[in-house]
Design a protein around this motif. Structure first.
Motif, PDB file in Angstrom:
ATOM      1  N   GLU A 108       0.835  -1.199   0.000  1.00  0.00           N
ATOM      2  CA  GLU A 108       0.000   0.000   0.000  1.00  0.00           C
ATOM      3  C   GLU A 108       0.875   1.256   0.000  1.00  0.00           C
ATOM      4  OE1 GLU A 108      -3.377  -0.272  -0.196  1.00  0.00           O
ATOM      5  OE2 GLU A 108      -2.996  -2.426  -0.292  1.00  0.00           O
ATOM      6  N   GLU A 146      -3.959   9.655  -2.036  1.00  0.00           N
ATOM      7  CA  GLU A 146      -4.883   8.679  -2.612  1.00  0.00           C
ATOM      8  C   GLU A 146      -4.292   7.299  -2.394  1.00  0.00           C
ATOM      9  OE1 GLU A 146      -7.415   8.634  -6.689  1.00  0.00           O
ATOM     10  OE2 GLU A 146      -5.244   8.539  -6.952  1.00  0.00           O
ATOM     11  N   ARG A 196      -3.674   3.484  -2.672  1.00  0.00           N
ATOM     12  CA  ARG A 196      -3.834   2.461  -3.699  1.00  0.00           C
ATOM     13  C   ARG A 196      -2.889   1.297  -3.392  1.00  0.00           C
ATOM     14  NH1 ARG A 196      -7.917   4.526  -4.606  1.00  0.00           N
ATOM     15  NH2 ARG A 196      -8.621   5.677  -6.463  1.00  0.00           N
ATOM     16  N   THR A 197      -3.190   0.147  -3.978  1.00  0.00           N
ATOM     17  CA  THR A 197      -2.271  -0.982  -3.919  1.00  0.00           C
ATOM     18  C   THR A 197      -1.318  -0.871  -5.100  1.00  0.00           C
ATOM     19  OG1 THR A 197      -3.867  -2.433  -2.819  1.00  0.00           O
ATOM     20  CG2 THR A 197      -2.047  -3.493  -4.000  1.00  0.00           C
ATOM     21  N   ARG A 224      -7.055  -0.661  -7.393  1.00  0.00           N
ATOM     22  CA  ARG A 224      -7.938  -0.558  -6.231  1.00  0.00           C
ATOM     23  C   ARG A 224      -8.673  -1.894  -6.074  1.00  0.00           C
ATOM     24  NH1 ARG A 224     -13.258   1.040  -5.445  1.00  0.00           N
ATOM     25  NH2 ARG A 224     -13.453   1.739  -7.609  1.00  0.00           N
ATOM     26  N   LYS A 279     -11.352  -4.605  -4.922  1.00  0.00           N
ATOM     27  CA  LYS A 279     -12.749  -4.563  -4.481  1.00  0.00           C
ATOM     28  C   LYS A 279     -13.383  -5.936  -4.660  1.00  0.00           C
ATOM     29  CE  LYS A 279     -14.681  -2.784  -8.855  1.00  0.00           C
ATOM     30  NZ  LYS A 279     -15.506  -1.718  -9.457  1.00  0.00           N
ATOM     31  N   LYS A 305      -5.970   1.346 -12.112  1.00  0.00           N
ATOM     32  CA  LYS A 305      -5.999   2.786 -11.892  1.00  0.00           C
ATOM     33  C   LYS A 305      -4.853   3.518 -12.587  1.00  0.00           C
ATOM     34  CE  LYS A 305      -9.708   3.258  -9.524  1.00  0.00           C
ATOM     35  NZ  LYS A 305     -10.830   4.058 -10.076  1.00  0.00           N
TER      36      LYS A 305
END
Length: 244
Positions: A93, A105, A107-108, A120, A122, A133
């Motif tokens: 991360e 922001e 993000r991975t 991202r 989910k 992304k």
């Protein structure tokens, strides 16, 4: 062995190679130097240890390939596909710090051997997908650690400057202008790990690019002449001789 497949049976020896190496080592060490089989056991021990090391490297690489494939299978919306030579280096991360923004922001980020991907995660239909992304092409890129002052009072920040941007759909790349990314790690140790491993990837890509250019340059000086080219060279040589 009930229910075993041919493939699983063939994989058994490779899975037991470390146990074989341990048994052979103990047997060789327990054998008296005066025993007629001692020299053969020691030679066998060295061979099986080398084989174990070779298999360990290949198994580790195969596991890495599986991880890359799993990431690409979960990846959604990416403008590039998987490459045979791509390997996973690091993932974790990070926060991308936008200009004139107080918040980052999250993000991975996934570091491969040719690019840095950010996604991202989910949940969707009982599985985790990775929503694309963006990504950073690391060829000719540069990375450095930022001081707290340079990062606007933030700690553990990195700056990545890509020399160009693009996508490698069907293994091709669109050229574009350079972009600067500021990423924030969670700790000093994480910052150092991302810095060191990303720098190693960039340096290896730079060396590969230099080697490719040297090879192309060498090939251009040793291209075979066509029939017409040989005729022109011969005519030029004859004209030079006659004029002298």
């Amino acid at each position: 062995l009930k229910g075993a497949t041919l493939l699983s049976l063939l994989q058994i020896p490779a899975g037991c190679i470390n146990r074989y190496a341990l048994i052979m080592s103990k047997l060789a060490e327990a054998t008296s130097p005066m025993h007629p089989d001692c020299a053969g056991l020691l030679a066998c021990k060295q061979k099986i240890l080398r084989l174990a090391d070779e298999i360990k490297i290949k198994v580790k690489d195969a596991d890495n390939v599986d991880q890359v494939l799993m990431i690409h299978q979960a990846l959604v919306g990416a403008p590039f596909g998987v490459k045979a030579q791509r390997r996973l280096v690091l993932q974790g991360e990070l926060s991308r710090i936008a200009t004139n923004s107080k918040s980052g922001e999250d993000r991975t980020y996934i570091l491969f051997t040719d690019l840095l991907l950010f996604v991202r995660p989910k949940q969707e239909s009982k599985r985790t997908i990775l929503q694309y992304k963006g990504h950073i092409i690391l060829e000719c890129a540069r990375i450095r650690a930022l001081s707290i002052e340079e990062a606007g009072g933030r700690e553990h920040c990195l700056e990545i400057t890509s020399s160009f941007q693009g996508v490698d759909t069907l293994n091709t790349t669109f050229m574009g202008s350079s972009t600067v990314y500021v990423l924030k790690a969670g700790s000093k140790d994480e910052q150092k790990e991302w810095l060191d491993k990303t720098k190693t990837v960039i340096e290896r890509l730079d060396e590969e690019d230099k080697a490719k250019k040297r090879k192309e340059s060498f090939s251009s000086f040793h291209l075979p002449c066509t029939k017409d080219q040989r005729y022109l060279l011969s005519s030029s040589s004859k004209q030079k001789t006659s004029s002298e």
